[in-house]
Each structure stands twice: as C-alpha cells, then as structure tokens.
Design a protein around this motif. Structure first.
Motif, mmCIF file in Angstrom:
data_model
loop_
_atom_site.group_PDB
_atom_site.id
_atom_site.type_symbol
_atom_site.label_atom_id
_atom_site.label_comp_id
_atom_site.label_asym_id
_atom_site.label_seq_id
_atom_site.Cartn_x
_atom_site.Cartn_y
_atom_site.Cartn_z
ATOM 1 N N CYS A 232 49.117 97.608 -30.005
ATOM 2 C CA CYS A 232 49.138 96.420 -29.286
ATOM 3 C C CYS A 232 48.465 96.351 -27.871
ATOM 4 C CB CYS A 232 50.831 96.231 -28.963
ATOM 5 S SG CYS A 232 51.591 97.535 -27.897
ATOM 6 N N GLY A 233 47.825 97.595 -27.356
ATOM 7 C CA GLY A 233 46.943 97.689 -26.179
ATOM 8 C C GLY A 233 47.846 98.421 -24.996
ATOM 9 N N LYS A 234 48.959 99.167 -25.294
ATOM 10 C CA LYS A 234 49.737 99.732 -24.348
ATOM 11 C C LYS A 234 48.865 100.561 -23.382
ATOM 12 C CE LYS A 234 52.297 101.979 -27.190
ATOM 13 N NZ LYS A 234 52.175 101.341 -28.341
ATOM 14 N N SER A 235 47.957 101.353 -23.809
ATOM 15 C CA SER A 235 47.157 102.279 -22.912
ATOM 16 C C SER A 235 46.174 101.564 -22.042
ATOM 17 C CB SER A 235 46.333 103.088 -23.844
ATOM 18 O OG SER A 235 47.322 104.263 -24.385
ATOM 19 N N SER A 236 45.459 100.477 -22.531
ATOM 20 C CA SER A 236 44.571 99.618 -21.903
ATOM 21 C C SER A 236 45.310 98.894 -20.890
ATOM 22 C CB SER A 236 44.012 98.784 -22.996
ATOM 23 O OG SER A 236 43.203 99.654 -23.739
ATOM 24 N N VAL A 237 46.280 98.151 -21.210
ATOM 25 C CA VAL A 237 47.231 97.371 -20.160
ATOM 26 C C VAL A 237 47.748 98.158 -19.093
ATOM 27 C CG1 VAL A 237 49.369 95.976 -19.969
ATOM 28 C CG2 VAL A 237 47.684 95.540 -21.937
ATOM 29 N N ALA A 238 48.545 99.384 -19.573
ATOM 30 C CA ALA A 238 49.025 100.249 -18.459
ATOM 31 C C ALA A 238 48.116 100.831 -17.617
ATOM 32 C CB ALA A 238 49.745 101.554 -19.356
ATOM 33 N N ALA A 239 46.731 101.128 -18.035
ATOM 34 C CA ALA A 239 45.894 101.677 -17.033
ATOM 35 C C ALA A 239 45.501 100.771 -16.086
ATOM 36 C CB ALA A 239 44.676 102.232 -17.917
ATOM 37 N N TYR A 240 45.173 99.557 -16.560
ATOM 38 C CA TYR A 240 44.720 98.345 -15.957
ATOM 39 C C TYR A 240 46.000 97.887 -14.613
ATOM 40 C CZ TYR A 240 43.594 93.372 -14.316
ATOM 41 O OH TYR A 240 43.301 92.223 -13.766
#
Length: 221
Positions: A57-65
């Motif tokens: 779902c994109g957890k890492s990409s969203v969290a890093a942003y």
C-alpha cells in the motif's frame, strides 16, 4: 546635579532613580518575552503517527515523506521483525498473533524512546491489520500525558496491491501474502476516530500529498 557613590574613591555619577526604574522595567519585559516565546515553542502534544495498511500500500514511501515534511524521526517497522518472522514471510507463511505481539511491543518501545530522547513526535510504519493490534499500540498514548497516537490507514484494492508487490525486488514479502493480509485485515471504522483513511489508488505523489494534508489537519485539532 550628580550624586556619587560613597563606596568608591573615584567619583562616579549614579543614574537617576527614574532611569533605574525604566531599565528594570525593560529587563523584566525582555525576560517575560523570552519566557513566553520558550513556552510557545514547547508543544503541549506530541504525536506518534502509525502508517498502516496491507503489504504494497506504500507505507514506507508515505511514512518517509511525512517524516521529512514534518521533521520527525522515522521508524521502519519491517526493520524490527525478528528473524523468525522474516523467515516465515519469505516462505509465504502468514504471521499469527503470537508472531506479532513481540514485534508490536518493540515498535511501541522504539516510538517511546524517540520521544524520551526529545523528539517532538515520530512516524512509524506498521501494518496493524487488526483492531487489537492498534489498541495495543494505543496504550503508549494512554500511559503518557501529552502523547497522542494516531493512525494513517492507506486504503487500497487487493488486486492493485498484488500488482505492486509483484513488482518489488529483494523484499521478503511475496505477492501471495497480500491475499492473506486482506483476510486478516479489520478495516478501521467510525469506532476508531484516531484513524484517518487515505486512498492509495492515485500516484505516489498524490498519495503522499493527501496524507500530509490529513496529518497536518489533525495536528491542529
């Protein structure tokens, strides 16, 4: 006419009383202003943002942003899975509750440590698929005054996530695990007001932007 200090052999003119009063008032004003600005800079609430959702779902990409945009420390949940969990997932075996409790406790402790070290908040990735997992993490906020735990649930269709996981390289999570996560998933509803849902069917940039808007709005509440 000047007045002179009696304690000095050198005649030094003393300031008039009205001048002393003005200087004292000015110093007090500066001290009060400094104190007020210091108080205003200290937040009354610190947030732990848990970025949740199934694999892909994109957890890492969203969290890093979010962590970069908000200038907060970032804790990548996958980095704290014990070797036994990684081995099971790599073999396509879904984790059970017993596999997850220790991992969830580790993430909870890591978040607490960041705040204890002086961080104004932190961002954590964690699938938190079930309500009882989220309730377990919520205990951090219940135990400490001034700490608020909130969740960003990245909502997506199962087929979309399967496509995304298939495209991953060198990751222990396989696409056949996505379906098992959807089976285990207990989507947040209105009974969990500390959860904000963000649709992830758009581009990554759109999803990141929408998540940041939602998070910033909750920080002002």
């Amino acid at each position: 006419m000047h007045r002179y200090s009696l304690r000095s052999s050198v005649q030094v003119p003393l300031p008039k009383m009205d001048t002393l009063s003005l200087d004292l008032d000015s110093a007090l004003a500066r001290r009060t202003s400094f104190h007020q600005s210091t108080v205003q800079q200290t937040p009354s609430v610190r947030h732990i943002w848990i970025i949740t959702g199934p694999a892909g779902c994109g957890k890492s990409s969203v969290a890093a942003y979010l962590a970069k945009s908000l200038d907060l420390p970032y804790i990548e949940g996958d980095d704290y899975h014990p070797p036994e969990n990684v081995k099971k997932m790599s073999a396509g075996i879904p984790l059970n509750d017993e596999d997850r409790w220790g991992w969830l406790d580790t993430l909870r402790q890591k978040a607490s440590e960041e705040l204890e070290s002086g961080a104004l908040g932190c961002v954590v990735t964690c699938s938190a698929l079930k309500r009882r997992y989220r309730d377990f993490i919520r205990q951090v906020g219940q135990a400490e005054v001034g700490i608020v735990v909130r969740f960003v649930y990245l909502r997506a269709d199962v087929e979309l996530l399967i496509q995304r996981v298939k495209a991953r390289k060198n990751h222990f999570m396989k696409d056949d695990m996505v379906r098992s996560q959807f089976v285990a998933l207990e989507e947040p509803d209105s009974s969990e007001p500390d959860v904000v849902s963000v649709d992830v069917s758009g581009t990554l940039t759109e999803v990141q932007h929408n998540a940041l808007i939602e998070v910033q709005a909750r920080m002002l509440e």
